[in-house]
Design a protein around this motif. Structure first.
Motif, PDB file in Angstrom:
ATOM      1  N   MET A 156      -0.245 -14.444 118.950  1.00  0.00           N
ATOM      2  CA  MET A 156      -0.795 -15.763 118.611  1.00  0.00           C
ATOM      3  C   MET A 156      -2.325 -15.748 118.660  1.00  0.00           C
ATOM      4  O   MET A 156      -3.003 -16.184 117.740  1.00  0.00           O
ATOM      5  CB  MET A 156      -0.214 -16.810 119.576  1.00  0.00           C
ATOM      6  N   ASP A 157      -2.909 -15.174 119.778  1.00  0.00           N
ATOM      7  CA  ASP A 157      -4.361 -15.094 119.924  1.00  0.00           C
ATOM      8  C   ASP A 157      -4.980 -14.265 118.807  1.00  0.00           C
ATOM      9  O   ASP A 157      -6.041 -14.587 118.302  1.00  0.00           O
ATOM     10  CB  ASP A 157      -4.735 -14.465 121.270  1.00  0.00           C
ATOM     11  N   ARG A 158      -4.245 -13.192 118.455  1.00  0.00           N
ATOM     12  CA  ARG A 158      -4.750 -12.310 117.406  1.00  0.00           C
ATOM     13  C   ARG A 158      -4.849 -13.044 116.063  1.00  0.00           C
ATOM     14  O   ARG A 158      -5.806 -12.904 115.324  1.00  0.00           O
ATOM     15  CB  ARG A 158      -3.795 -11.120 117.282  1.00  0.00           C
ATOM     16  N   VAL A 159      -3.838 -13.894 115.815  1.00  0.00           N
ATOM     17  CA  VAL A 159      -3.827 -14.684 114.578  1.00  0.00           C
ATOM     18  C   VAL A 159      -5.016 -15.628 114.566  1.00  0.00           C
ATOM     19  O   VAL A 159      -5.704 -15.785 113.553  1.00  0.00           O
ATOM     20  CB  VAL A 159      -2.494 -15.467 114.455  1.00  0.00           C
ATOM     21  N   LEU A 160      -5.304 -16.235 115.740  1.00  0.00           N
ATOM     22  CA  LEU A 160      -6.406 -17.184 115.852  1.00  0.00           C
ATOM     23  C   LEU A 160      -7.749 -16.495 115.587  1.00  0.00           C
ATOM     24  O   LEU A 160      -8.591 -17.008 114.848  1.00  0.00           O
ATOM     25  CB  LEU A 160      -6.384 -17.807 117.255  1.00  0.00           C
ATOM     26  N   VAL A 161      -7.944 -15.314 116.192  1.00  0.00           N
ATOM     27  CA  VAL A 161      -9.197 -14.567 115.998  1.00  0.00           C
ATOM     28  C   VAL A 161      -9.360 -14.231 114.523  1.00  0.00           C
ATOM     29  O   VAL A 161     -10.420 -14.437 113.932  1.00  0.00           O
ATOM     30  CB  VAL A 161      -9.192 -13.272 116.854  1.00  0.00           C
ATOM     31  N   GLN A 162      -8.277 -13.744 113.901  1.00  0.00           N
ATOM     32  CA  GLN A 162      -8.338 -13.366 112.488  1.00  0.00           C
ATOM     33  C   GLN A 162      -8.682 -14.577 111.618  1.00  0.00           C
ATOM     34  O   GLN A 162      -9.491 -14.498 110.708  1.00  0.00           O
ATOM     35  CB  GLN A 162      -6.981 -12.755 112.083  1.00  0.00           C
ATOM     36  N   THR A 163      -8.074 -15.729 111.944  1.00  0.00           N
ATOM     37  CA  THR A 163      -8.342 -16.950 111.178  1.00  0.00           C
ATOM     38  C   THR A 163      -9.812 -17.338 111.308  1.00  0.00           C
ATOM     39  O   THR A 163     -10.458 -17.704 110.327  1.00  0.00           O
ATOM     40  CB  THR A 163      -7.443 -18.105 111.704  1.00  0.00           C
ATOM     41  N   ASN A 164     -10.358 -17.237 112.533  1.00  0.00           N
ATOM     42  CA  ASN A 164     -11.763 -17.591 112.743  1.00  0.00           C
ATOM     43  C   ASN A 164     -12.699 -16.648 112.006  1.00  0.00           C
ATOM     44  O   ASN A 164     -13.705 -17.069 111.444  1.00  0.00           O
ATOM     45  CB  ASN A 164     -12.086 -17.585 114.241  1.00  0.00           C
ATOM     46  N   VAL A 165     -12.359 -15.354 112.016  1.00  0.00           N
ATOM     47  CA  VAL A 165     -13.191 -14.360 111.316  1.00  0.00           C
ATOM     48  C   VAL A 165     -13.230 -14.687 109.827  1.00  0.00           C
ATOM     49  O   VAL A 165     -14.293 -14.701 109.198  1.00  0.00           O
ATOM     50  CB  VAL A 165     -12.630 -12.925 111.550  1.00  0.00           C
ATOM     51  N   LEU A 166     -12.063 -14.980 109.267  1.00  0.00           N
ATOM     52  CA  LEU A 166     -12.005 -15.261 107.826  1.00  0.00           C
ATOM     53  C   LEU A 166     -12.708 -16.580 107.500  1.00  0.00           C
ATOM     54  O   LEU A 166     -13.343 -16.703 106.456  1.00  0.00           O
ATOM     55  CB  LEU A 166     -10.551 -15.273 107.338  1.00  0.00           C
ATOM     56  N   LYS A 167     -12.635 -17.547 108.415  1.00  0.00           N
ATOM     57  CA  LYS A 167     -13.300 -18.837 108.188  1.00  0.00           C
ATOM     58  C   LYS A 167     -14.824 -18.640 108.187  1.00  0.00           C
ATOM     59  O   LYS A 167     -15.533 -19.155 107.326  1.00  0.00           O
ATOM     60  CB  LYS A 167     -12.872 -19.823 109.282  1.00  0.00           C
ATOM     61  N   ALA A 168     -15.307 -17.860 109.166  1.00  0.00           N
ATOM     62  CA  ALA A 168     -16.751 -17.585 109.233  1.00  0.00           C
ATOM     63  C   ALA A 168     -17.192 -16.833 107.989  1.00  0.00           C
ATOM     64  O   ALA A 168     -18.260 -17.103 107.419  1.00  0.00           O
ATOM     65  CB  ALA A 168     -17.062 -16.766 110.493  1.00  0.00           C
ATOM     66  N   ASN A 169     -16.362 -15.886 107.546  1.00  0.00           N
ATOM     67  CA  ASN A 169     -16.694 -15.137 106.329  1.00  0.00           C
ATOM     68  C   ASN A 169     -16.788 -16.076 105.128  1.00  0.00           C
ATOM     69  O   ASN A 169     -17.682 -15.959 104.296  1.00  0.00           O
ATOM     70  CB  ASN A 169     -15.628 -14.067 106.058  1.00  0.00           C
TER      71      ASN A 169
END
Ligand code: GTP
Ligand code: MG
Length: 234
Positions: free
Chosen positions: A1-14
């Motif tokens: 779950m945390d990994r999904v959140l980090v990935q989502t944030n990375v893509l949002k920042a990108n």
């Protein structure tokens, strides 16, 4: 779950940086292509075959992405066109921030066309918007016709797909029609060109299409346009 959140944030920042890049490109009136493929499918060869036909008429530049070396940039500079190399180290894709940093050292004023050759990889680059106007994917026929089905995200998001190394069809035993069918199964709106960067077959249509894209104001509405309005299926 945390990994999904980090990935989502990375893509949002990108996505936020990509939007800034896109505003900059639109302000300059520059068409930007994000060129992607598996390693060795023919990205730099396509540029070597395309640039000589366009460079007398348009202002062009290339940003190259690789883990190591500026070998591809050297190939582009040998054509008399400016090229900036991004080396990513261990990172398997370009992201919008890397492109923004490159633009600080590599001014793009008055460019008609900027081509960004992404790191050779059919997976990760598909997830990172760079602020491009168009996504172009190259697929080598020699590697077999099943790639669009196995790596659907890359093909699903492509505006143009070039099926390269068609000269190797007899030697590899792979049928171009099977590859084309698989591309359209994943992405029915993709504009597909069957080419050989080695023999030059099919490149005329691709280059004519690029001229149309550069000349057309349609690209300004960026990814909202219908690519089939610009070029018919080859
Ligand atoms: N037979 C044949 N060989 C080709 C064709 N296009 C490219 N090649 C060869 O394929 C090899 C890889 O081509 P590149 O253009 O360097 O591929 P690339 O996608 O830029 O590779 P990376 O940047 O390392 O991911 C080279 O040896 C090219 O000469 C083609 O249409 N037919
Ligand atoms: Mg290359």
């Amino acid at each position: 779950m945390d990994r999904v959140l980090v990935q989502t944030n990375v893509l949002k920042a990108n996505q936020e940086v990509a939007a800034e890049n896109r505003r900059l490109f639109a302000g300059e009136g520059t068409v930007v292509i994000n060129l992607m493929s598996a390693p060795g499918a023919g990205k730099t060869s396509l540029l070597e075959a395309t640039i000589p036909a366009l460079k007398g008429q348009y202002n062009l530049a290339v940003i190259e992405g690789d883990l190591q070396t500026d070998l591809d940039s050297q190939r582009i500079r040998a054509l008399g066109v400016p090229s900036h190399q991004i080396t990513t180290g261990t990172v398997c894709h370009l992201d919008a921030r890397m492109v923004a940093r490159a633009l600080a050292e590599f001014p793009i004023q008055k460019l008609d066309l900027l081509i960004i050759e992404n790191v050779g990889n059919l997976i990760c680059p598909a997830s990172y918007d760079l602020g491009e106007s168009l996504r172009v994917v190259i697929c080598s026929l020699a590697e077999g016709p099943e790639k669009p089905k196995k790596y659907p995200v890359m093909f699903h998001k492509a505006d143009f797909v070039l099926l390269n190394k068609t000269d190797l069809s007899p030697a590899s035993g792979h049928d171009l029609k099977d590859l084309m069918t698989n591309v359209w199964e994943v992405n029915p709106r993709a504009v597909v060109f069957a080419v050989s960067c080695k023999t030059g077959v099919g490149l005329e249509d691709w280059i004519a299409c690029l001229r149309e894209v550069i000349a057309s104001a349609a690209w300004q509405s960026h990814r909202g346009y219908e690519s089939s309005n610009l070029c018919s299926q080859a």
